[in-house]
Design an enzyme around this catalytic site. Structure first.
Site: not given
Ligand SMILES: *[C@@H]1O[C@H](CO)[C@@H](O)[C@H](O)[C@H]1NC(C)=O
Ligand SMILES: *[C@@H]1O[C@H](CO)[C@@H](O)[C@H](O)[C@H]1NC(C)=O
Ligand SMILES: *[C@@H]1O[C@H](CO)[C@@H](O)[C@H](O)[C@H]1NC(C)=O
Ligand SMILES: *[C@@H]1O[C@H](CO)[C@@H](O)[C@H](O)[C@H]1NC(C)=O
Ligand SMILES: *[C@@H]1O[C@H](CO)[C@@H](O)[C@H](O)[C@H]1NC(C)=O
Ligand SMILES: *[C@@H]1O[C@H](CO)[C@@H](O)[C@H](O)[C@H]1NC(C)=O
Ligand SMILES: *[C@@H]1O[C@H](CO)[C@@H](O)[C@H](O)[C@H]1NC(C)=O
Ligand SMILES: *[C@@H]1O[C@H](CO)[C@@H](O)[C@H](O)[C@H]1NC(C)=O
Ligand SMILES: *[C@@H]1O[C@H](CO)[C@@H](O)[C@H](O)[C@H]1NC(C)=O
Ligand SMILES: *[C@@H]1O[C@H](CO)[C@@H](O)[C@H](O)[C@H]1NC(C)=O
Ligand SMILES: *[C@@H]1O[C@H](CO)[C@@H](O)[C@H](O)[C@H]1NC(C)=O
Length: 838
Positions: A526, A533, A645
């Site tokens: 994706l 990844p 975050d």
């Protein structure tokens, strides 16, 4: 012209008037057109001006170059810094030999000259002030530049100006501070590129003592310079190191900004930035910043790490101990550290390296450099030579190049976004550093051993009893039975473990994951997360999943990791992405999430086309949804979780475009104050970081509130906070919104994709909430619960105070010495960098 004499510089407006009245404009000095005190030479684009001035309280006259349109017109270069003129009778002219000459006409006194020996006749050169701030002396015939002020810097570097050595001419350009604000004379502090080494570093000297160094060039910039002071969307830094020159310079990447780097008389290097019409100059950062920045603070083989005011900041590198424990106990580390078992203890079989993470690598002037070697080859090279004490990577961007130290390791410090240093240790130390695992293994062996022996004894005892009961029977073969008994115990305990796993723990088997992702096929990829990844997969039952790999990232033990995953997997809310569990296979760790078909919010709001899909209703629902998700993390979940975050790319959208927050709790999985990206660089995402986190690493629920505020403003405006907005005096969105808010024009910020279709009062309300969230002081920001109330009710909202990151700190150059020597106390918008963790 007469009345102007003796004045510092004319104000630009006055000067323009002056130009109109007298038609006096020039950027060149020729033999027939000298410059007298009171005249001003202005570059073509009116960026810089040259003339006579008196700094601060001084009455002495100096010839200098200063900014012309930038605020406060700071002086960037001085010709006669050590030889002032005591009155206003100075003249700068081209002399009979073609040199630029500063002299006093009446007294026939030579003050300063370019001293370029030319055979040319008196009329064949001219001097010109360029828009770069460079004053050049040009030969008329050939247009050859005979001399330039950029080659003789004083205390300031400008874009395109080089520091360092020209090997063909032997010219070495260094910066030297002024003596004081009132005296531009050659001061005690200098900033020099060390050109002797194959790995040049910038050195700051204070009265000839090496005070601070920049760290080696790591591909991004100077490794020891705080990343905030060189945002890579503002500047491009470069270094040249070849036979003809060893130099460094930088260029500005944005038009319309002014920037300069100054070494001041207190021994501080500062980078300033400003724009036309600003009220002053921003300090983008300065060095040295703290005790650990002091060169060689912890001696040879020492390591400096600031903890708190009570802890001594020095420790020894692994395998080393203080050379003088008595001095060390008095907090004097100047004699450094020595090997615990002497130098002779290394260079035996079993030597190895211990990784010291996140440091500014030691002074690389003493290191050997191989630009091409990989880390593995570097280790091998270092291992082969007994005098090699450590190695590290040169280029942190490409992760190539080998730095090896043969001798002392000096000036190693812990630094956010630092690199890894591999320190050579003997076999014994190597065992120690892996002590945790070694002991665990030993413990395991001990436990198994005890189990075997116990079961053996029990069995034998039982056997003995049976034998006593069944008298007369023959002896049983004991050995085989023992083995069976003990292995049964093992199997039982294993079964028990599996039972627990199957019941409660969201753990996936690697084979399941392999099947779901076609063996991690590229087609299933994706994208690339900050840790590795991300893949899409489908479980046997048809459930679609996203698999986030966390290769070489978590420093946690497997057990702790499992515990944290369990905790996070228990968090369930309709605005949180569901974490199904994890998979641990050897070193690899993976998190298994619910799959979100519409990807992330940033792909919509920051895109002109996709943005049209998001009408105001949808955007408002997304803002509210995010707020509910964050509130759940902060308050309603069993454990208080701070996201740390929160940003548009971490908000995913489900099939009906409902927002779901992802990556929550990730910070917990890394047991570190900062989540680390695989580049080993700093992290967080600057545009979303609250000032207290960016500056001091302090985190609270209010830091998430800050990020939420930024996100809200981004959703409304369709613009990224950390992108430069043309036409705005600010370099980020928050500042821009604040300005419009103060002018009562806040609706100007609304995304044009909305085509004016929205409820103005609702949008204004959201802008106000956004501004309340990004206030400088954490205590002033509302809590998530309050935000949800504000979103849902038409109550009067408090007036927001000034947001963080837009303070423009004014540096009164030449007047207020305290303000420009202080370390920056507040970050401003421009320090927000585009470095992203993932
Ligand atoms: C300036 O210096 C010169 C000598 O260098 C001296 O003759 C003159 O008197 C001084 N002028 C003033 C105003 O101090
Ligand atoms: C040019 O230089 C010559 C000597 O080389 C000198 O005699 C003459 O006066 C100079 N001309 C001017 C205008 O200074
Ligand atoms: C330059 O000076 C020389 C004499 O030194 C003279 O012959 C020549 O015409 C001058 N050139 C110009 C352009 O003034
Ligand atoms: C030298 O060149 C400058 C700029 O082109 C010109 O203004 C000047 O008159 C020239 N000097 C002489 C002596 O020709
Ligand atoms: C520069 O250093 C010298 C001695 O090294 C000292 O006397 C002087 O005061 C210093 N000057 C400044 C401006 O710090
Ligand atoms: C570089 O080498 C030269 C000559 O050996 C020496 O004078 C100079 O101090 C050295 N520079 C540094 C920064 O070590
Ligand atoms: C920075 O400079 C280097 C070399 O001077 C150049 O290759 C690179 O494209 C520049 N980067 C940017 C972002 O301008
Ligand atoms: C060194 O680098 C500079 C700037 O890139 C270049 O102009 C020069 O030709 C190079 N010299 C050598 C010997 O490669
Ligand atoms: C300082 O840090 C040390 C170790 O990190 C800790 O033991 C000590 O309590 C801290 N002191 C203060 C005042 O925070
Ligand atoms: C630290 O110890 C060294 C001797 O190793 C000594 O010269 C120095 O003066 C000491 N520094 C302080 C601040 O006591
Ligand atoms: C090891 O490195 C040192 C320092 O660079 C060098 O003097 C020595 O010859 C090297 N030894 C070997 C065996 O390569």
């Amino acid at each position: 012209m007469y009345f102007a004499k003796g004045f510092l510089f004319l104000l630009p407006q006055t000067f323009l008037l002056f130009l109109l009245q007298f038609g006096f404009s020039q950027d060149t000095i020729t033999i027939s057109k000298p410059i007298r005190d009171g005249d001003v030479l202005v570059s073509k684009g009116e960026t810089f001006a040259l003339g006579f001035f008196s700094p601060g309280a001084s009455t002495n006259r100096y010839v200098g170059i200063r900014y012309y349109r930038a605020p406060e017109q700071p002086v960037v270069w001085v010709a006669n810094r050590d030889n002032p003129i005591n009155d206003t009778s100075g003249v700068l002219s081209i002399d009979v030999h073609g040199n630029l000459l500063l002299h006093v006409e009446d007294r026939n006194q030579r003050i300063w000259s370019t001293n370029i020996v030319t055979q040319s006749s008196n009329n064949s050169t001219h001097a010109q002030l360029l828009d770069s701030g460079n004053l050049i002396l040009v030969l008329n015939k050939t247009s050859e530049v005979l001399w330039q002020s950029f080659d003789y810097p004083t205390d300031t570097t400008l874009p395109n100006m080089k520091l360092g050595l020209d090997r063909t001419t032997g010219l070495n350009r260094i910066l030297t501070s002024w003596k004081s604000k009132d005296d531009p004379g050659t001061g005690n502090c200098s900033y020099v590129l060390n050109t002797n080494s194959s790995s040049p570093e910038l050195y700051l000297y204070k009265s000839n003592i090496l005070w601070w160094r920049s760290g080696h060039w790591n591909g991004f910039g100077w490794s020891g310079v705080p990343p905030l002071s060189h945002p890579n969307y503002l500047f491009n830094f470069s270094i040249v190191n070849n036979q003809t020159e060893t130099t460094t310079s930088w260029v500005e990447l944005l038009p319309e900004i002014f920037s300069r780097l100054v070494v001041d008389e207190s021994g501080s290097i500062q980078r300033f930035l400003s724009r036309e019409g600003d009220q002053g100059w921003f300090s983008l950062g300065s060095a040295p910043l703290d005790r650990c920045d002091n060169y060689g603070k912890c001696g040879a083989f020492g390591k400096c790490q600031l903890q708190n005011d009570t802890e001594f900041e020095c420790t020894c590198l692994p395998g080393f101990q203080p050379k003088s424990p008595s001095e060390w106990s008095l907090r004097n580390a100047s004699s450094g550290c020595v090997r615990k078992r002497g130098q002779a203890s290394i260079c035996k079989s079993g030597d190895g390296f211990v990784k010291v993470e996140n440091v500014k690598l030691p002074d690389s002037s003493f290191a050997r450099v191989d630009e091409k070697l990989s880390l593995k080859e570097c280790e091998q090279q270092c291992l082969e030579n007994c005098s090699c004490a450590a190695y590290g990577v040169v280029d942190a961007k490409e992760e190539v190049g080998c730095l090896r130290w043969y001798g002392e390791l000096i000036d190693t410090r812990v630094l956010n976004g630092g690199q890894n240093l591999y320190v050579r240790v003997d076999a014994l130390e190597l065992g120690h550093s892996m002590g945790f695992f070694a002991n665990k293994r030993r413990l395991a062996i001990l436990v198994v051993g005890l189990l075997v022996i116990t079961s053996l004894l029990i069995f034998q005892f039982a056997h003995f009893l049976i034998k006593r009961k069944r008298k007369g029977r023959g002896r049983q073969p004991t050995l085989n039975s023992d083995v069976t008994a003990s292995s049964t115990t093992f199997q039982d305990s294993q079964k028990l473990d599996e039972g627990i796993e199957n019941l409660d723990l969201p753990f996936f088997d690697i084979s399941t994951i392999l099947a779901a992702t076609d063996n991690f096929s590229f087609a299933k990829r994706l994208g690339q997360g900050g840790f590795g990844p991300v893949y899409k997969g489908q479980l046997a039952n048809g459930q679609e999943i996203a698999i986030k790999t966390l290769s070489r990232s978590s420093r946690q033990g497997t057990e702790e990791f499992k515990n944290e995953v369990m905790l996070i997997a228990k968090l369930q809310h309709r605005n949180l992405v569901r974490l199904f569990g994890c998979c641990i296979h050897k070193e690899e760790k993976m998190l298994i999430y619910e799959y979100m078909p519409n990807k992330s919010l940033d792909l919509f709001i920051f895109d002109e086309i996709e943005g049209k899909i998001m009408d105001w209703r949808k955007r408002f629902e997304i803002i509210s949804g995010i707020a509910r998700g964050v509130l759940y993390l902060h308050q309603d979940s069993r454990e208080k979780i701070i996201h740390r975050d929160l940003k548009a790319s971490n908000v995913l959208l489900d099939a009906t475009m409902k927002p779901k927050i992802s990556d929550f709790g990730l910070a917990r999985l890394f047991r570190d104050d900062q989540i680390e990206a695989n580049t080993n660089r700093v992290v967080g995402t600057y545009g979303y970081m609250s000032p207290e986190y960016a500056m001091e690493g302090l985190y609270s629920i209010k830091s998430d509130v800050f990020s939420f505020g930024v996100l809200t403003l981004e959703i409304i405006s369709g613009k990224r906070n950390n992108h430069y907005l043309t036409g705005s005096p600010y370099l980020n969105l928050i500042g821009h919104v604040w300005d419009l808010w103060m002018e009562g024009k806040a609706l100007d910020i609304v995304d044009s994709s909305l085509a004016q279709v929205y409820s103005a009062s609702e949008v204004l309300r959201c802008i106000q909430i956004g501004l309340l969230c990004v206030q400088e002081q954490a205590a002033d920001r509302p809590t998530m619960a309050e935000i949800i109330f504000m979103l849902g009710n038409e109550t009067t909202l408090p007036q927001p105070g000034k947001p963080a990151f837009i303070n423009k700190r004014t540096i009164n150059y030449g007047q207020d010495s305290s303000s420009s020597t202080r370390a920056p106390t507040s970050l401003n918008d421009v320090t927000i960098s585009v470095i992203e963790a993932r």
